[in-house]
Design a protein around this motif. Structure first.
Motif, mmCIF file in Angstrom:
data_model
loop_
_atom_site.group_PDB
_atom_site.id
_atom_site.type_symbol
_atom_site.label_atom_id
_atom_site.label_comp_id
_atom_site.label_asym_id
_atom_site.label_seq_id
_atom_site.Cartn_x
_atom_site.Cartn_y
_atom_site.Cartn_z
ATOM 1 N N ILE A 296 -45.360 40.118 45.150
ATOM 2 C CA ILE A 296 -44.215 40.258 46.056
ATOM 3 C C ILE A 296 -44.214 39.143 47.091
ATOM 4 C CG2 ILE A 296 -43.207 41.714 47.850
ATOM 5 C CD1 ILE A 296 -44.134 44.127 46.219
ATOM 6 N N LEU A 297 -45.390 38.790 47.607
ATOM 7 C CA LEU A 297 -45.485 37.686 48.560
ATOM 8 C C LEU A 297 -45.024 36.379 47.919
ATOM 9 C CD1 LEU A 297 -46.400 36.445 51.243
ATOM 10 C CD2 LEU A 297 -48.709 36.274 50.276
ATOM 11 N N LEU A 298 -45.471 36.121 46.699
ATOM 12 C CA LEU A 298 -45.053 34.900 45.994
ATOM 13 C C LEU A 298 -43.549 34.902 45.733
ATOM 14 C CD1 LEU A 298 -47.968 34.532 43.413
ATOM 15 C CD2 LEU A 298 -47.631 33.264 45.546
ATOM 16 N N GLY A 299 -42.995 36.079 45.428
ATOM 17 C CA GLY A 299 -41.549 36.169 45.207
ATOM 18 C C GLY A 299 -40.761 35.858 46.462
ATOM 19 N N ASN A 300 -41.225 36.347 47.613
ATOM 20 C CA ASN A 300 -40.542 36.051 48.871
ATOM 21 C C ASN A 300 -40.604 34.564 49.199
ATOM 22 O OD1 ASN A 300 -39.858 38.732 49.352
ATOM 23 N ND2 ASN A 300 -41.781 39.170 50.389
ATOM 24 N N ILE A 301 -41.755 33.935 48.942
ATOM 25 C CA ILE A 301 -41.873 32.489 49.163
ATOM 26 C C ILE A 301 -40.927 31.735 48.246
ATOM 27 C CG2 ILE A 301 -43.426 30.517 48.980
ATOM 28 C CD1 ILE A 301 -45.714 32.402 49.777
#
Length: 439
Positions: A143-148
């Protein structure tokens, strides 16, 4: 999120509660050191504190021109009375409110938040042979990578394209996950991989773009109110979905729940394709025009002018007639005149509800112009608005706005200010304007 999932893996619930309480206290302590916002201070009539706050956030001295200009703009924004907001909100703002609310509601119904909250249970049922705790931590990383990725791609690909792509990718993942859970056509690890892929795609578009639109699509005068309404609607819809999610799993099964989320993905894609304009690289005034333009596209069957050609016909025929139409409009601009026929309209009387038909006051007259004439007017209006916004001239501070909607908002705010002055002087009733105090 990663830290919270790691804590959930290694610590009992009672320790997690104490850790969260400590984080809340730390957050509250840090918030006490934050300087209050200038807009709030102005609403509390604390002008000096608002000036110092602007200087603090801008990193300049209190007497600088930047602070004075910002202070003047904020004063104009807060002059809009709350009781007049229904008349202040323009058609483009109303349409933006509806579209963003739809996106946020559908975003929650796509299941991203539910999967995050019930991550351990989702992985336990989707991939029972794998460690649900490990999968939950991997979910937080994804999810963090998706937001980035969303932050990187939104300015390159555009908000609308990213939103539609995310909806389609989420749809594929949800359908395959549902089939996999239902009939187990592949190894169990595929369900976990698909769930991670779904959350990455969701976070890269559908999970983030609606919040980006909240910050872009509303005029400054109603930005705070619109953002508050949208965030409240987001939390309400999220609460409802999280509440019913266990019941959905119980009565529909995990695969049936995935199919419901897939239907919401289709609905979100359709809303994005037909209703959401592209806002990348556009100013606020241009975004308002885009929402108005999309609104008028949905009203192609309005009554035509004297030529009898409705807007729907022009939409269908423009591909064939585009060279002739462009040549005609270019000649109008070069010569500074338009065909005489375009200056003539068709008078239509609209009956007002609840009034006797034999009274002249029971009818409202309107004049219908040819659609081709109105197209030229819109082109000229858009060019003039863009010129005033980007080039000039330097308009007077008393000018009501560079765009039509800004002018309406500020003019209404001026009326509201006059009404407050009259009430403050106690001047009401007949003869108010002739009172010596009011003059």
């Amino acid at each position: 999120m990663i830290a919270s999932y790691l804590l959930g893996w290694f610590l009992p619930y009672r320790y997690i509660i104490w850790v969260n309480l400590a984080v809340c206290l730390t957050y509250a302590s840090l918030m006490m050191t934050v300087t209050e916002t200038p807009i709030y201070l102005l609403r509390m009539n604390r002008l000096e504190d608002a000036t110092r706050a602007i200087a603090y956030y801008r990193g300049v001295s209190i007497s600088s021109k930047v602070v004075l200009d910002e202070l003047s703009k904020l004063k104009q924004q807060i002059n809009v009375a709350v009781e007049l907001l229904p008349t202040v909100i323009s058609p483009s703002t109303r349409r933006a409110m509806i579209i963003v609310a739809l996106l946020i509601g559908l975003q929650n119904t796509m299941g991203g938040n539910a999967v995050q909250v019930y991550a351990k249970e989702v992985f336990r049922q989707s991939a029972p042979k794998l460690s649900s705790n490990l999968c939950s931590v991997l979910l937080a990383v994804v999810i963090l990578l998706g937001n980035i990725m969303s932050g990187v791609l939104s300015d390159r690909l555009g908000r609308r394209f990213l939103l539609m792509t995310s909806c389609l990718g989420s749809l594929v993942c949800l359908v395959v996950m549902g089939v996999q859970v239902q009939i187990s056509f592949a190894p169990a690890w595929l369900s976990a991989v698909l769930c991670l892929c779904y959350n990455f795609i969701f976070s890269a578009g559908a999970g983030t773009v609606p919040f980006l639109l909240i910050a872009e699509v509303f005029i400054p005068e109603v930005q705070s109110l619109a953002a508050m309404i949208q965030i409240i609607s987001m939390w309400l819809s999220s609460f409802v979905l999280l509440y019913i999610f266990p019941f959905m799993v119980k009565f529909l099964g995990m695969y049936g729940t995935y199919y419901v989320f897939a239907v919401a993905s289709v609905a979100c894609f359709l809303v994005s394709y037909f209703l959401v304009p592209e806002t990348k690289g556009l100013s606020n005034a241009q975004i308002q025009l885009e929402f108005l333009r999309s609104r008028k596209k949905s009203r192609k069957n309005i009554s035509p002018g004297l030529d009898g050609i409705p807007g729907r016909v022009w939409v269908l025929a423009i591909k064939e007639l585009e060279p002739q139409v462009l040549s005609l409009m270019t000649n109008c601009l070069v010569q500074g005149r338009v065909p005489r026929r375009w200056k003539t309209g068709k008078l239509v009387l609209l009956r007002k509800a609840g009034k006797p038909e034999d009274q002249p006051s029971a009818y409202r007259p309107i004049v219908l112009l040819d659609e081709i004439c109105k197209v030229l007017e819109r082109i000229l209006a858009a060019r003039l608005s863009k010129h005033l916004e980007n080039v000039g001239p330097n308009l007077s501070e008393n000018h009501r706005g560079k765009t039509y909607h800004e002018a309406v908002v500020r003019a209404t705010a001026g009326v509201a200010q006059i009404v407050r002055q009259i009430r403050g002087l106690g001047l009401t009733g007949p003869g108010t304007l002739h009172h010596p105090d009011w003059r």
